[in-house]
Design a protein around this motif. Structure first.
Motif, short mmCIF file in Angstrom:
data_model
loop_
_atom_site.label_atom_id
_atom_site.label_comp_id
_atom_site.label_asym_id
_atom_site.label_seq_id
_atom_site.Cartn_x
_atom_site.Cartn_y
_atom_site.Cartn_z
N GLU A 154 20.78 -63.09 37.22
CA GLU A 154 21.23 -62.39 36.01
C GLU A 154 20.71 -60.96 35.95
OE1 GLU A 154 20.27 -64.59 32.56
OE2 GLU A 154 21.41 -66.39 33.15
N ASP A 155 19.73 -60.62 36.76
CA ASP A 155 19.12 -59.29 36.70
C ASP A 155 19.63 -58.33 37.76
OD1 ASP A 155 17.39 -59.79 34.53
OD2 ASP A 155 15.96 -60.79 35.85
N ILE A 156 20.23 -58.84 38.82
CA ILE A 156 20.53 -58.00 39.97
C ILE A 156 21.49 -56.86 39.65
CG2 ILE A 156 22.44 -59.45 40.82
CD1 ILE A 156 21.29 -58.93 43.68
N LYS A 157 22.41 -57.08 38.72
CA LYS A 157 23.34 -56.01 38.38
C LYS A 157 22.64 -54.83 37.72
CE LYS A 157 24.80 -58.34 34.09
NZ LYS A 157 24.14 -59.64 34.38
N HIS A 158 21.54 -55.09 37.02
CA HIS A 158 20.79 -54.00 36.40
C HIS A 158 19.94 -53.25 37.43
CE1 HIS A 158 21.83 -55.46 32.40
NE2 HIS A 158 21.47 -56.68 32.80
N ILE A 159 19.60 -53.91 38.53
CA ILE A 159 18.68 -53.33 39.51
C ILE A 159 19.42 -52.71 40.68
CG2 ILE A 159 16.75 -53.86 41.07
CD1 ILE A 159 16.25 -56.31 39.17
N LEU A 160 20.47 -53.39 41.17
CA LEU A 160 21.21 -52.88 42.33
C LEU A 160 22.66 -52.54 42.01
CD1 LEU A 160 19.90 -55.31 45.12
CD2 LEU A 160 19.10 -52.99 44.58
N GLY A 161 23.15 -52.90 40.82
CA GLY A 161 24.48 -52.49 40.42
C GLY A 161 25.60 -53.40 40.88
N THR A 255 9.37 -48.40 38.46
CA THR A 255 10.17 -47.58 37.56
C THR A 255 10.83 -48.46 36.50
OG1 THR A 255 10.66 -45.99 39.31
CG2 THR A 255 12.13 -46.00 37.41
N CYS A 256 10.79 -48.03 35.25
CA CYS A 256 11.45 -48.77 34.18
C CYS A 256 12.96 -48.58 34.30
CB CYS A 256 10.95 -48.31 32.81
SG CYS A 256 11.56 -49.32 31.45
N ILE A 257 13.68 -49.68 34.49
CA ILE A 257 15.12 -49.62 34.73
C ILE A 257 15.92 -50.02 33.50
CG2 ILE A 257 17.00 -50.59 36.13
CD1 ILE A 257 15.20 -48.70 37.66
N GLU A 258 15.41 -50.96 32.71
CA GLU A 258 16.20 -51.47 31.60
C GLU A 258 15.31 -51.97 30.47
OE1 GLU A 258 19.01 -51.22 29.80
OE2 GLU A 258 20.07 -51.57 31.71
N HIS A 259 15.88 -52.02 29.27
CA HIS A 259 15.19 -52.52 28.08
C HIS A 259 16.06 -53.62 27.48
CE1 HIS A 259 14.29 -51.92 23.54
NE2 HIS A 259 13.44 -52.79 24.04
N LEU A 275 12.36 -54.04 32.05
CA LEU A 275 12.54 -54.44 33.44
C LEU A 275 12.06 -53.29 34.32
CD1 LEU A 275 15.64 -56.17 35.01
CD2 LEU A 275 14.49 -54.30 36.17
N TYR A 276 11.09 -53.56 35.19
CA TYR A 276 10.54 -52.57 36.11
C TYR A 276 10.90 -52.96 37.54
CZ TYR A 276 7.64 -49.90 32.85
OH TYR A 276 7.19 -49.07 31.85
N ALA A 277 11.20 -51.96 38.37
CA ALA A 277 11.56 -52.24 39.77
C ALA A 277 10.92 -51.21 40.69
CB ALA A 277 13.08 -52.21 39.95
N HIS A 284 18.16 -48.58 45.89
CA HIS A 284 18.11 -47.55 44.85
C HIS A 284 18.75 -48.08 43.57
CE1 HIS A 284 22.38 -46.94 45.69
NE2 HIS A 284 22.07 -46.77 46.96
N PRO A 285 18.43 -47.49 42.43
CA PRO A 285 19.00 -47.96 41.16
C PRO A 285 20.51 -47.74 41.13
CG PRO A 285 17.12 -46.49 40.79
CD PRO A 285 17.47 -46.38 42.23
N PRO A 286 21.22 -48.44 40.25
CA PRO A 286 22.66 -48.25 40.12
C PRO A 286 23.00 -46.82 39.70
CG PRO A 286 21.92 -50.21 38.94
CD PRO A 286 20.70 -49.46 39.34
N TRP A 287 24.22 -46.38 40.00
CA TRP A 287 24.65 -45.04 39.60
C TRP A 287 24.56 -44.86 38.09
CZ3 TRP A 287 24.99 -40.78 42.15
CH2 TRP A 287 25.22 -40.80 43.53
#
Length: 328
Positions: A154-161, A255-259, A275-277, A284-287
């Motif tokens: 459920e988290d991968i889309k926020h981290i890798l897009g 790096t903080c990616i999402e709240h 969410l930190y990655a 790399h983070p999503p566009w």
């Protein structure tokens, strides 16, 4: 859930349940003389639900002064093993305001999940003890981590897009696979998915602020970096009130990616999550995240307009191409 020094709180794993408040008998029981946990993961450190320190390690290291006499050079690291099960469960009760299911503990000690424990050994000093006795091992801290898609799906889309089924190039079995076989395959190939999720991280009360949590993170990341080339990021969830954990992860280049609002439900109240990655192997983070970050840096209006125009043009060009390709 990911964490912060010694009592970090990480992203929950399946079947995680809230600990009930202490009963009256517990509050006035025989353990009243024991100090309570000082874990920064607890939403209210003064609540009756904060557990007493009952783990074996506290018998040897009851105060920070005692721990201060032990140099970090005497601390050894190894994976969890079956004999650690009871102590691991007791320490997790002290560190976190939630209860993990038995499957999590079993998979941690039998090697299906990555684990690293910091230990200190000392020969028994009791009367009549023999010099040939095995030294007593004390668990000072530990980290657990998973690359299984069931934990990061459920988290991968926020981290890798992208979605897990598209990004994680796992070999699919032609038949049913048991948990033990899947865990062993993960150990042998390290190819369960493209994310490594820090499930839990903790250090015993008296050994905190010695750099042990940071060392556990460093060694775990080094393991992923050297042995899991398919993993593009190590990540975690941390409850937003746990400032000690947040400082720890930011100091180790996460790096903080999402709240996520109301991510946790602890002791009757909802709490948000960050969410930190930490990206590895070209990840790399999503566009979407990168674009949002650039925007928040206060770019001049002209550059903002140019970026929006360029982004829209790229999107429109791609859309036109899809339409053309679909024409008979």
């Amino acid at each position: 859930m990911a964490a912060g020094p010694s009592g970090w709180i990480e992203g929950p794993i399946p079947d995680q349940v809230e600990l009930p408040p202490a009963t009256e008998s517990e509050a006035t029981g025989a353990d009243d003389y024991l100090p309570r946990s000082s874990s920064s993961a607890m939403p209210d450190p003064n609540a009756a639900s904060v557990p007493r320190l009952k783990a074996r390690v506290h018998r040897r290291f009851s105060t920070a002064d005692v721990c201060a006499t032990i140099p970090l050079s005497e601390v050894r690291f190894r994976p969890l093993q079956a004999s650690d099960l009871e102590e691991m469960m007791t320490l997790h009760t002290e560190w976190f305001p939630v209860s993990y299911d038995q499957a999590f503990y079993d998979k941690s000690v039998n090697g299906q999940l990555f684990s690293l424990v910091a230990i200190h050994s000392a020969a028994s000093q009791s009367a009549g003890s023999s010099s040939s006795e095995e030294p007593e091992e004390s668990l000072l801290g530990m980290i657990t981590m998973s690359t299984f898609c069931e934990h990061h799906g459920e988290d991968i889309k926020h981290i890798l897009g992208g979605e897990c089924e598209d990004l994680c190039k796992r070999k699919k079995s032609s038949g049913p696979v048991s948990d033990a076989e899947e865990g062993q395959a993960a150990q042998n190939t390290g190819n369960t998915g493209q994310l490594a999720y820090i499930l839990t991280l903790g250090v015993c009360d008296a050994f905190r602020r010695r750099g042990l949590a940071k060392e556990l993170i460093r060694r775990s990341i080094a393991h992923v970096d050297h042995n899991m080339p398919e993993v593009l990021a190590v990540y975690l969830h941390v409850v937003t009130y746990n400032q000690a954990a947040i400082r720890l992860y930011e100091s180790t280049s996460f790096t903080c990616i999402e709240h996520f609002p109301s991510f946790y439900f602890l002791h009757g109240s909802h709490y948000d999550s960050f969410l930190y990655a930490l990206y590895l192997h070209g990840g790399h983070p999503p566009w979407k995240w990168r674009f949002r970050n650039l925007w928040s840096l206060g770019l001049p209006t002209t550059w903002r307009k140019w970026l929006v125009t360029a982004w829209s043009s790229l999107w429109q060009s791609d859309a036109d191409k899809r339409v053309q390709d679909s024409d008979p």
